[in-house]
Structures are given as structure tokens and as C-alpha cells.
Scaffold this active site. Structure first.
Site, PDB file in Angstrom:
ATOM      1  N   GLY A   1       0.765  -1.240   0.000  1.00 52.53           N
ATOM      2  CA  GLY A   1       0.000   0.000   0.000  1.00 52.53           C
ATOM      3  C   GLY A   1       0.791   1.282   0.000  1.00 52.53           C
ATOM      4  O   GLY A   1       0.217   2.364   0.066  1.00 52.53           O
TER       5      GLY A   1
ATOM      6  N   ASP B   1      -8.403 -10.110  -9.122  1.00 51.20           N
ATOM      7  CA  ASP B   1      -7.385 -10.220 -10.157  1.00 51.20           C
ATOM      8  C   ASP B   1      -7.630  -9.143 -11.212  1.00 51.20           C
ATOM      9  O   ASP B   1      -8.693  -9.117 -11.835  1.00 51.20           O
ATOM     10  CB  ASP B   1      -7.464 -11.611 -10.791  1.00 51.20           C
TER      11      ASP B   1
ATOM     12  N   LYS C   1       6.570  -1.146 -13.651  1.00 51.11           N
ATOM     13  CA  LYS C   1       7.904  -1.653 -13.340  1.00 51.11           C
ATOM     14  C   LYS C   1       8.362  -2.625 -14.417  1.00 51.11           C
ATOM     15  O   LYS C   1       7.615  -3.503 -14.839  1.00 51.11           O
ATOM     16  CB  LYS C   1       7.915  -2.360 -11.986  1.00 51.11           C
TER      17      LYS C   1
ATOM     18  N   ASP D   1      -5.525  -6.087  -5.743  1.00 54.80           N
ATOM     19  CA  ASP D   1      -4.471  -7.067  -5.498  1.00 54.80           C
ATOM     20  C   ASP D   1      -5.114  -8.406  -5.166  1.00 54.80           C
ATOM     21  O   ASP D   1      -6.200  -8.455  -4.594  1.00 54.80           O
ATOM     22  CB  ASP D   1      -3.574  -6.624  -4.325  1.00 54.80           C
TER      23      ASP D   1
END
Length: 223
Positions: A75, A110, A174, A94
Site C-alpha cells: 500500500g 485479479d 515496473k 491485489d
């Protein structure tokens, strides 16, 4: 458990039942200035500073009204959004359970599920103008496999962002090994005005993680 080392560095004694790997991890945590800052500043993870540094460089949170945090656990990134853009609606999703964060709607679901885009958009009250993803696939110890698994995850996150973002919106994901692969970059360039890579200072020096920042979602995909 630990004792002071030279220069104030904390050393961790190997305890019975603790592997050498976990001992190294614990020692790194004890000596990580970002871990200490996170505790002092009330952030759930040191990763919060990665988003803070990316925001300083790219102005990601300036004027945002609706934000999605993919893979929100634990978080830290949503905490940053709440502090920097307190009026923005924030939805985190999540597979893992996540402790309540004031002002954040958390979905244990999901994001790849067929109904996820509709659930998130409904919870936000409209299309988001920022989709964040600090997700990485669970590693199996084989570098090439790990890279492919994480690349598949960021590709899925980018596709999700392209589906739900409002025109002008932004996506942060990422990636590893120096950046996103050429196919993903080409796809993002078709859908966004600018696509850049960055490695914020809070990323550990030995880590291969980078972030891809796509800003200015086009009104329609040129593809």
C-alpha cells in the site's frame, strides 16, 4: 540479534533456523536508509519513495482526480497518492489482502479478470487519469524466466491501462533489465504522446528494476 558494526552499520548474527539468505536480507533492511525513512514517515514500504521521486521528475500526481494502483500490496504507493493528491479517488487491486488505507478503495481481485476494468471504473466514478503498477512476478531463481514473467505482467498492466485510461492519462509500470522491450515500447508509443524510462534513486543500486513512464494517452490508438 544484531550488533553495531564499523561506521554504525548493523550486523546480524546468524540465528538458529535462519538461512544465510534471510540473514543478508535482514541486515540489508536494518541498514537501508529508505527503510528507516519509511518507518519515520509512516509509509508501509520503502517503495513509496520510488513513486515520490518519479513524481518529482514527471509530475505524475499533478492534478490527478482518479488513480488506479495495480498490485497495491502493501500500500505504499497509494499512501503517496493520498498525501500528494488528497482529493483524488484511489482504487487499489491485489490478489492479496491489504490493510485498510483511509480514502482508498481496495479490491481483493485479479486485475486480469474480465470484470476488473468495469469494477475499477465504477469504484472510481469514471475513467482514471493515472494507472500505477509496481508489480513484479514471483521469482523462480532463473534470470531469463524471471525477466519473461515480469515482462508479461507489465505488458498486461499496460494493456489494462490502455483500456481504461482517459485521454491525456498516464501509465507507470515496473520493468527489468534496463527497460521495457522494444515491442512494448512501440505499442506504448502508439498510444501515448511520450514514453520514457527512469530508475529512481530509491531503487537499490544492485537491482535491475526500471520504470516505464507513458504520458499523454491519445484519444484513439493509432494502431
Amino acid at each position: 540479534m544484531s550488533r553495531g558494526g564499523s561506521g554504525g552499520r548493523q550486523r546480524v548474527r546468524t540465528a538458529r533456523g535462519r538461512s544465510a539468505q534471510s540473514t543478508r536480507w535482514l541486515e540489508r533492511q536494518l541498514n537501508d536508509p529508505y527503510v528507516r525513512r519509511a518507518k519515520a514517515d509512516g509509509y508501509r514500504s520503502r517503495a513509496a519513495y520510488k513513486l515520490l521521486e518519479l513524481d518529482e521528475r514527471f509530475g505524475l500526481l499533478r492534478g490527478v482526480t482518479r488513480v488506479v494502483d495495480l498490485g497495491i500490496a502493501p500500500g505504499g504507493w497509494s499512501q503517496v497518492v493520498r498525501r500528494r493528491a488528497p482529493k483524488a479517488a484511489v482504487v487499489g487491486i491485489d490478489l492479496l489482502p491489504v490493510d485498510v488505507i483511509d480514502g482508498v478503495t481496495i479490491l481483493q481481485h485479479d486485475f486480469l479478470a474480465e470484470d476488473a476494468p468495469a469494477l475499477i471504473t465504477e469504484a472510481l466514478g469514471g475513467a482514471p487519469d493515472l494507472v500505477l503498477s509496481d508489480m513484479a512476478a514471483n521469482t523462480v531463481g532463473h534470470p531469463q524466466t524471471d525477466a519473461l514473467r515480469t515482462m508479461a505482467l507489465v505488458e498486461a498492466a499496460a494493456a489494462f491501462a490502455a483500456e481504461v485510461l482517459r485521454p491525456g492519462g498516464a501509465f507507470v509500470g515496473k520493468v527489468f533489465a534496463g527497460g521495457a522491450d522494444s515491442a512494448l515500447v512501440a505499442e506504448l508509443k502508439r498510444g501515448f504522446a511520450t514514453v520514457k524510462h527512469a530508475k529512481p534513486p530509491a531503487s537499490r543500486k544492485g537491482s535491475s528494476e526500471w520504470y516505464v513512464i507513458a504520458q499523454g494517452r491519445k484519444a484513439h490508438d493509432a494502431s
